[in-house]
Design a protein around this motif. Sequence first.
Motif, PDB file in Angstrom:
ATOM      1  N   UNK A 278       0.973  -1.084   0.125  1.00 10.91           N
ATOM      2  CA  UNK A 278      -0.052  -0.486   0.179  1.00 10.91           C
ATOM      3  C   UNK A 278       0.878   1.137  -0.693  1.00 10.91           C
ATOM      4  N   UNK A 279       0.659   2.659  -0.922  1.00 14.44           N
ATOM      5  CA  UNK A 279       0.737   3.668  -0.647  1.00 14.44           C
ATOM      6  C   UNK A 279       0.532   4.786   0.765  1.00 14.44           C
ATOM      7  N   UNK A 280       1.579   5.570   0.839  1.00 12.64           N
ATOM      8  CA  UNK A 280       1.058   6.994   1.976  1.00 12.64           C
ATOM      9  C   UNK A 280       1.720   6.190   3.385  1.00 12.64           C
ATOM     10  N   UNK A 281       1.472   7.794   3.519  1.00 12.24           N
ATOM     11  CA  UNK A 281       2.466   7.656   5.803  1.00 12.24           C
ATOM     12  C   UNK A 281       0.999   7.445   5.798  1.00 12.24           C
ATOM     13  N   UNK A 282       2.182   5.108   7.035  1.00 10.52           N
ATOM     14  CA  UNK A 282       0.913   4.978   7.777  1.00 10.52           C
ATOM     15  C   UNK A 282       1.547   5.049   9.028  1.00 10.52           C
ATOM     16  N   UNK A 283       3.178   6.227   9.022  1.00 10.21           N
ATOM     17  CA  UNK A 283       2.688   5.704  10.439  1.00 10.21           C
ATOM     18  C   UNK A 283       2.704   6.510  11.844  1.00 10.21           C
ATOM     19  N   UNK A 284       2.262   8.010  11.432  1.00 14.34           N
ATOM     20  CA  UNK A 284       1.189   8.566  12.440  1.00 14.34           C
ATOM     21  C   UNK A 284       0.030   7.984  12.581  1.00 14.34           C
ATOM     22  N   UNK A 285      -0.718   7.440  12.344  1.00 15.48           N
ATOM     23  CA  UNK A 285      -1.327   6.508  12.638  1.00 15.48           C
ATOM     24  C   UNK A 285      -1.385   4.825  13.552  1.00 15.48           C
ATOM     25  N   UNK A 287       1.275   5.313  15.373  1.00 14.71           N
ATOM     26  CA  UNK A 287       1.501   5.872  16.874  1.00 14.71           C
ATOM     27  C   UNK A 287       0.417   6.298  17.413  1.00 14.71           C
ATOM     28  N   UNK A 288      -0.819   6.539  16.365  1.00 16.22           N
ATOM     29  CA  UNK A 288      -2.178   6.765  17.346  1.00 16.22           C
ATOM     30  C   UNK A 288      -2.907   5.293  17.784  1.00 16.22           C
ATOM     31  N   UNK A 289      -2.717   4.541  16.842  1.00 19.07           N
ATOM     32  CA  UNK A 289      -2.886   3.139  17.394  1.00 19.07           C
ATOM     33  C   UNK A 289      -1.872   2.423  18.337  1.00 19.07           C
ATOM     34  N   UNK A 290      -0.865   3.399  18.980  1.00 16.61           N
ATOM     35  CA  UNK A 290      -0.335   1.740  19.869  1.00 16.61           C
ATOM     36  C   UNK A 290      -0.129   3.003  21.044  1.00 16.61           C
ATOM     37  N   UNK A 291      -1.153   2.966  21.821  1.00 15.59           N
ATOM     38  CA  UNK A 291      -1.146   3.616  22.730  1.00 15.59           C
ATOM     39  C   UNK A 291      -0.996   4.835  23.162  1.00 15.59           C
ATOM     40  N   UNK A 292      -1.017   5.896  21.406  1.00 15.92           N
ATOM     41  CA  UNK A 292      -0.833   6.906  21.575  1.00 15.92           C
ATOM     42  C   UNK A 292       0.921   7.660  21.667  1.00 15.92           C
ATOM     43  N   UNK A 293       1.574   6.961  21.550  1.00 14.34           N
ATOM     44  CA  UNK A 293       3.311   6.875  21.573  1.00 14.34           C
ATOM     45  C   UNK A 293       3.678   7.851  20.253  1.00 14.34           C
ATOM     46  N   UNK A 294       3.721   8.805  20.563  1.00 10.81           N
ATOM     47  CA  UNK A 294       3.349  10.045  18.902  1.00 10.81           C
ATOM     48  C   UNK A 294       5.132   9.976  18.184  1.00 10.81           C
ATOM     49  N   UNK A 295       6.105   8.900  19.193  1.00 13.26           N
ATOM     50  CA  UNK A 295       7.809   8.614  18.649  1.00 13.26           C
ATOM     51  C   UNK A 295       7.471   7.478  17.167  1.00 13.26           C
ATOM     52  N   UNK A 296       6.451   7.043  17.116  1.00  8.19           N
ATOM     53  CA  UNK A 296       6.581   5.663  16.404  1.00  8.19           C
ATOM     54  C   UNK A 296       6.047   6.983  14.965  1.00  8.19           C
ATOM     55  N   UNK A 297       5.699   7.867  15.249  1.00  3.81           N
ATOM     56  CA  UNK A 297       5.216   8.409  13.703  1.00  3.81           C
ATOM     57  C   UNK A 297       6.630   8.954  13.465  1.00  3.81           C
ATOM     58  N   UNK A 298       7.564   9.124  13.570  1.00  2.00           N
ATOM     59  CA  UNK A 298       9.282   9.608  13.713  1.00  2.00           C
ATOM     60  C   UNK A 298      10.004   8.513  13.721  1.00  2.00           C
ATOM     61  N   UNK A 299       9.773   7.142  13.857  1.00 10.54           N
ATOM     62  CA  UNK A 299      10.544   6.257  13.392  1.00 10.54           C
ATOM     63  C   UNK A 299      10.790   5.292  12.209  1.00 10.54           C
TER      64      UNK A 299
END
Length: 383
Positions: A278-285, A287-299
């Motif tokens: 699939x195409x598109x940025x998934x990491x912010x989503x 991060x929200x799904x993973x108990x709101x751990x915002x750092x995952x969006x930048x992993x």
Amino acid sequence: MEHAPQGRPVDLVAALARARSPERPGPDTPAGPAVRAWPGPSRQIPEADGEDLDLRALLRLSLAASDASGRLRPASSAGALHPVDAELVVGTGCSLPPGRYGYDPLRHHVHRLGGPPEGTPPGVSAELSVTARRTVSHYGHRAWPLLLLDTGHAAAALFLAARALGAGEAEVRLDGLAESPLAAVFMVPPRGQDPVRPRGGTHRRRPSTSVPAPAELLARRSDPPPLPGTPPPDALRAVLTTAVRVSVGDLHWCVAVGAPRPGLLELAPDGTTLRRRAAGEARPTLAAWAAGQAWIAEAGAVLLAHGCPADADAPRIRRTHLRAGFAVHLAHATARRHGLTARPVGSWQQADLGAALGAAPGRDWIVHGLALGTRHADEENTT
């Protein structure tokens, strides 16, 4: 039924549905003792004699605590709470006399619980169960999937330790059929006595993986966030290949990556190349799904194990989560071997990946994850 810390039965199907919901856990409660209260006096594990299986080294490389708090161990655990307890069924060819023992990972001692069951084969079977209270103390209603994932990680740590000591392929039971023990790992002495399977459980031989060095196992740690830096394709392919090869049946695997071409990647049918799912940025989503751990969006990337539909029964829930923990642990070892930073991510809420990609809802949930990067947090803070 599973069992709560006070002995009350827990409906695992309902527990997983609640853990996946957006409901937040309540305040922390006491975690209780860090080690199960095994009966009788403790005893040191003697050194191995000749070609016997060195249980002292095996447990040091897999389950033993390396600090006074008991938090630092070779096996990953949500919140470093370490709820997994190990009972050893020892046959001949080991550095302990045949018998049944409870293991104390803080003192690195054992408690003899009795003689060996009739027909115990040469080697040792480590039977893994959990003290749920330790994880429930912090994660509340989100604890049960984490308990199962932690058990899978502990089984993988034993598996790798056996390989590092030359004990060959361990037999790992992750079928999800038993409530206790949840999993078992059977290891034979290095001299290769006939690996007769222990009675009372179905064991499956796992595919071979690279033989780790003991120091590599002791150095395994979950890196603190952030985990910046996109891993190169060859490293991502190696991590995905490990996860796919050592898990069977219910699990599927992909990895979310960011720029320059954000999307989800998976192994192609040839098993050697990556293709875009699939195409598109998934990491912010994520991060929200993973108990709101915002750092995952930048992993740099996030490896995902997915499956376990909403209508899964208790054995399938156990099996899927045990296998996910096992596979992520081995994928973590592969990531470190390729110079990557890595941190398991076990708590997921509303993470219906299938529905997000346009499939029927409730069929394809994220079960476990492994955040990946190329630089450590301290390196990021100095750049």
